[in-house]
Design an enzyme around this catalytic site. Structure first.
Site, PDB file in Angstrom:
ATOM      1  N   LEU A 241       0.762  -1.463   0.334  1.00 48.82           N
ATOM      2  CA  LEU A 241       0.315   0.039  -0.130  1.00 48.82           C
ATOM      3  C   LEU A 241       0.875   0.978   0.190  1.00 48.82           C
ATOM      4  O   LEU A 241       0.861   1.984   0.571  1.00 48.82           O
ATOM      5  CB  LEU A 241      -0.526   0.204   1.014  1.00 48.82           C
ATOM      6  CG  LEU A 241      -1.405  -0.687   1.180  1.00 48.82           C
ATOM      7  CD1 LEU A 241      -2.764  -1.046   2.476  1.00 48.82           C
ATOM      8  CD2 LEU A 241      -3.156  -1.225  -0.046  1.00 48.82           C
ATOM      9  N   HIS A 242       1.346   1.330  -1.557  1.00 54.33           N
ATOM     10  CA  HIS A 242       2.341   2.528  -1.032  1.00 54.33           C
ATOM     11  C   HIS A 242       1.197   4.668  -1.560  1.00 54.33           C
ATOM     12  O   HIS A 242       1.284   4.744  -0.141  1.00 54.33           O
ATOM     13  CB  HIS A 242       3.084   2.801  -2.649  1.00 54.33           C
ATOM     14  CG  HIS A 242       3.718   1.997  -2.187  1.00 54.33           C
ATOM     15  ND1 HIS A 242       5.307   1.406  -1.380  1.00 54.33           N
ATOM     16  CD2 HIS A 242       4.167   0.716  -3.456  1.00 54.33           C
ATOM     17  CE1 HIS A 242       5.788   0.839  -2.365  1.00 54.33           C
ATOM     18  NE2 HIS A 242       5.103   0.047  -3.615  1.00 54.33           N
TER      19      HIS A 242
END
Length: 317
Positions: A241-242
């Site tokens: 989850l950047h």
């Protein structure tokens, strides 16, 4: 609940960008006032079309979309990331076209006018290359000074890079812009690979919001190529989850543990180009230091995302 914080998302959708936009729309703590697009994961025309389609998916075609920089400031971006996001940027999924028209203003003008007109501090979340933000600083400094909080997805303090051995993608795509932004003195949180790589949305979490309604089902379909890439690139069985983690920090300040650090960007043309050099020897008192995200409760962050996307999908069903 207090009045929601006005929010601008500057983005290059991109699978993880799409997830971040949906998270913002699902969160009552923020009021998404504007989306601006930038070159990055795919070409600018495609990132712009993707932004329109993602907003339409969530029933929010009313949010204006303004077109930004087509390429980086000095040297052209060497390559896109279609091998990660698919040629279209959304994992090969064809979301329904939006009926909305683009905002006629260039992105930098749209951001500047929103900042100058806002009675409250505005949070700006830049989750693609930071070219538009650097241009805003150069052309409308009086507007940039009114940013309440700048949340940047990019860089790495200790994890190395994800596009080269040294560089994270957003910074590598425009190192000169990154250096300009990180040296600006704006109130900034840098959300890099140190906290994003440990934060993985697994297939069970994806299945939860996929089952909540058509919006969740579409989001899950978009994510599938990203799941496949993450398995190959990182050895994970889910999605790193950047951008959604950066948006979580924008939505709920203090989600991430940060320390004030001096950061410079390697803008040379060698193997280190795009590296963020973070001085972790001491906490900095410099006016140009930034808050670097160093710790994360990954389980809580993933749970936050899944619950918000479930709620969004149910509300739209």
């Amino acid at each position: 609940m207090a009045d929601p914080t006005p929010l601008v998302i500057d983005t290059d959708p991109g699978i993880d960008d799409a997830l971040a936009i949906l998270l913002a729309l699902a969160s009552p703590e923020v009021d998404l006032r504007l989306v601006t697009t930038v070159h990055g994961n795919v070409e600018l025309a495609q990132t712009t079309d993707n932004a329109l389609r993602v907003l339409h998916l969530a029933g929010r075609s009313d949010v204006p979309v303004a077109v930004g920089a087509r390429d980086s400031l000095v040297y052209r971006q060497p390559e896109r990331a279609g091998h990660v996001h698919g040629d279209s940027g959304l994992g090969g999924v064809q979301l329904e076209a939006s009926p909305a028209q683009l905002d006629p203003r260039p992105a930098v003008v749209a951001i500047a006018e929103l900042l100058l007109a806002s009675e409250r501090p505005v949070t700006v979340a830049a989750i693609g290359p930071w070219t538009n933000i650097a241009l805003l600083l150069a052309t409308y400094p009086e507007a940039a000074d009114r940013i309440g909080r700048l949340v940047l997805m990019g860089g790495s303090a200790a994890r190395g890079g994800n596009v080269t051995a040294a560089a994270e993608f957003n910074v590598w795509a425009d190192p000169e812009a990154a250096q300009r932004v990180l040296g600006s003195g704006m109130p900034t949180v840098l959300v890099g690979l140190d906290v994003t790589l440990p934060t993985v949305l697994d297939e069970d979490g994806i299945a939860r919001f996929a089952a909540a309604g058509p919006v969740g089902e579409s989001a899950a379909a978009v994510l599938q190529q990203y799941v496949d890439h993450a398995r190959t690139a990182y050895g994970t069985t889910g999605v790193v989850l950047h951008d959604a983690l950066a948006l979580t920090e924008a939505i709920v300040p203090g989600t991430l543990g940060t320390a004030r650090r001096d950061v410079v960007v390697d803008t040379t043309l060698g193997a280190g180009r795009g590296q963020t050099l973070v001085d972790r020897r001491t906490v900095s008192a410099s006016p140009t230091a930034v808050e670097v995200a160093e710790t994360v409760d990954s389980t809580a962050a993933v749970g936050f995302l899944v619950s918000r996307l479930e709620a969004l999908a149910r509300a739209a069903a």
